[in-house]
Design a protein around this motif. Sequence first.
Motif, short mmCIF file in Angstrom:
data_model
loop_
_atom_site.label_atom_id
_atom_site.label_comp_id
_atom_site.label_asym_id
_atom_site.label_seq_id
_atom_site.Cartn_x
_atom_site.Cartn_y
_atom_site.Cartn_z
N PHE A 70 14.23 -0.03 -1.65
CA PHE A 70 12.81 0.28 -1.69
C PHE A 70 12.13 -0.31 -0.45
CE2 PHE A 70 14.33 0.25 -6.02
CZ PHE A 70 13.79 1.40 -6.55
N TYR A 71 11.50 0.56 0.32
CA TYR A 71 10.79 0.13 1.52
C TYR A 71 9.30 0.16 1.23
CZ TYR A 71 15.26 0.59 3.87
OH TYR A 71 16.58 0.43 4.24
N LEU A 104 8.60 -4.32 4.07
CA LEU A 104 9.50 -5.10 3.23
C LEU A 104 10.59 -4.21 2.66
CD1 LEU A 104 6.67 -6.84 1.17
CD2 LEU A 104 7.69 -7.69 3.29
N CYS A 105 11.79 -4.72 2.57
CA CYS A 105 12.90 -3.99 1.95
C CYS A 105 13.39 -4.75 0.73
CB CYS A 105 14.04 -3.80 2.95
SG CYS A 105 15.48 -2.96 2.26
N PHE A 106 13.36 -4.08 -0.45
CA PHE A 106 13.79 -4.69 -1.70
C PHE A 106 15.03 -3.96 -2.24
CE2 PHE A 106 9.26 -5.54 -1.43
CZ PHE A 106 9.15 -6.86 -1.85
N LEU A 164 13.76 -9.32 -2.45
CA LEU A 164 13.51 -9.03 -1.05
C LEU A 164 14.77 -9.27 -0.23
CD1 LEU A 164 11.41 -8.34 1.17
CD2 LEU A 164 10.98 -10.80 1.37
N LYS A 165 15.21 -8.23 0.50
CA LYS A 165 16.41 -8.33 1.33
C LYS A 165 16.06 -8.71 2.77
CE LYS A 165 19.81 -7.65 -0.18
NZ LYS A 165 20.68 -8.59 -0.94
N PHE A 166 15.04 -8.05 3.31
CA PHE A 166 14.59 -8.40 4.65
C PHE A 166 13.22 -7.77 4.89
CE2 PHE A 166 16.89 -4.42 5.21
CZ PHE A 166 16.07 -3.69 6.07
N SER A 167 12.60 -8.16 5.97
CA SER A 167 11.32 -7.58 6.37
C SER A 167 11.32 -7.42 7.88
CB SER A 167 10.14 -8.45 5.92
OG SER A 167 10.19 -9.72 6.55
N PHE A 168 10.43 -6.59 8.39
CA PHE A 168 10.30 -6.46 9.83
C PHE A 168 8.86 -6.14 10.19
CE2 PHE A 168 11.65 -2.31 8.25
CZ PHE A 168 10.82 -1.41 8.91
N GLY A 169 8.49 -6.58 11.39
CA GLY A 169 7.14 -6.36 11.88
C GLY A 169 6.27 -7.60 11.79
N LYS A 170 5.27 -7.62 12.64
CA LYS A 170 4.22 -8.64 12.62
C LYS A 170 3.00 -8.02 13.28
CE LYS A 170 5.53 -10.72 17.04
NZ LYS A 170 5.88 -11.97 17.75
N THR A 201 0.80 -1.22 0.00
CA THR A 201 0.00 0.00 0.00
C THR A 201 0.83 1.27 0.00
OG1 THR A 201 -0.11 -0.09 2.42
CG2 THR A 201 -1.93 -1.11 1.18
N ALA A 202 2.14 1.15 0.18
CA ALA A 202 2.99 2.34 0.19
C ALA A 202 4.42 1.95 -0.15
CB ALA A 202 2.95 3.02 1.55
N ILE A 203 5.13 2.86 -0.81
CA ILE A 203 6.51 2.59 -1.21
C ILE A 203 7.34 3.86 -1.10
CG2 ILE A 203 5.92 2.98 -3.66
CD1 ILE A 203 8.11 0.91 -4.36
N SER A 204 8.58 3.70 -0.67
CA SER A 204 9.51 4.83 -0.58
C SER A 204 10.91 4.34 -0.90
CB SER A 204 9.47 5.44 0.83
OG SER A 204 10.31 6.58 0.92
N PHE A 205 11.69 5.19 -1.58
CA PHE A 205 13.07 4.84 -1.93
C PHE A 205 14.02 5.60 -1.03
CE2 PHE A 205 17.02 5.72 -4.24
CZ PHE A 205 17.43 4.43 -4.56
#
Length: 317
Positions: free
Chosen positions: A157-158, A168-170, A176-182, A148-152
């Motif tokens: 790219f987050y 998500l971090c691409f 995909l490099k990593f992700s965080f949160g649940k 729903t949202a993207i920022s560089f």
Amino acid sequence: MRIRVKAAAFIFFLSLSSLVLLPAQSVKLVRTINFLDSAKQKKSLKTFIFGRKKRKAVKPCAICRVNAEFICVTDSVNGAVLLIDKQGKIKKRITRVKGINFLAPVSACIDDRGSLYVADSAQGGVIRFNSNFRFEEVFIASLDRRITAISFAQGHFYCVDTQNHQVLCFDRLGQLKFSFGKRGISEGEFNFPTHIATDKKHIYITDAMNFRVQVFDFNGRFIRVFGSHGRGGGNFAKPKGIAVDSKGHIFAADAMFDNVQIFDKNGEFLYFFGGPGQQENRFWMPSGIMVDHDDTIWVADTYNHRLQIFRLVEETI
């Protein structure tokens, strides 16, 4: 019913916020770009022969500076991506690329090479355009995500994945490099996150159903949180777009209060501007916010079919 409830909420919100509200002239309206006339097609040979096809009025959702000349505006309600010039005229309108219809383009960003990335939440992916606003590729595609949202920032790219309550971090290749949160209510956890902003040091996430904003570093480490559910200054009811200016002011739109709240770099509430209405300086379900290179504040006043542009008056802050 909605009007009465919103009016009551706003009156109570105003009464509490007035204790910390700075002078009204601290935020000045610069200009308004109205999209109501965009529903009318221009006269041409095609419209003379086949008649005019009625278009739905633009409901701006997100705003992104493309270059010195143009701004990208997404319209998730009508499934369109628009390129507008300095005067606010629509120069290009895209609803379909390579056989794929835009369903809900909700966010856009530019990388350091001038390429444009548009996130379509209903498609679960991100479309890339080149610096000439021409389609290049489906950059990210995943049906099990709702981006729903993207920022560089910092060469990456987050992306906010609302469906899975994470960020998500691409890399530049879309890997995909990593992700965080649940899902959760603790620090670093989310409950339907929706919007993102970045500056030189931090990532700001609108944690919508936890009624707060969370701040992280670029490795996904939790920094701080601010905001809570309520009707007073610094509280949220339906938080949406978020942006940060060069001095560290944090701007957060609230679609229920129909206003924009301003916080300092530490998340301390300063004041708000706006309120429900169709007049200038008022909003109807504001969504996206962009702070431009000159620190002007662009607000997507979605259901008023317009963008409103503001500037902080420094001497009153």
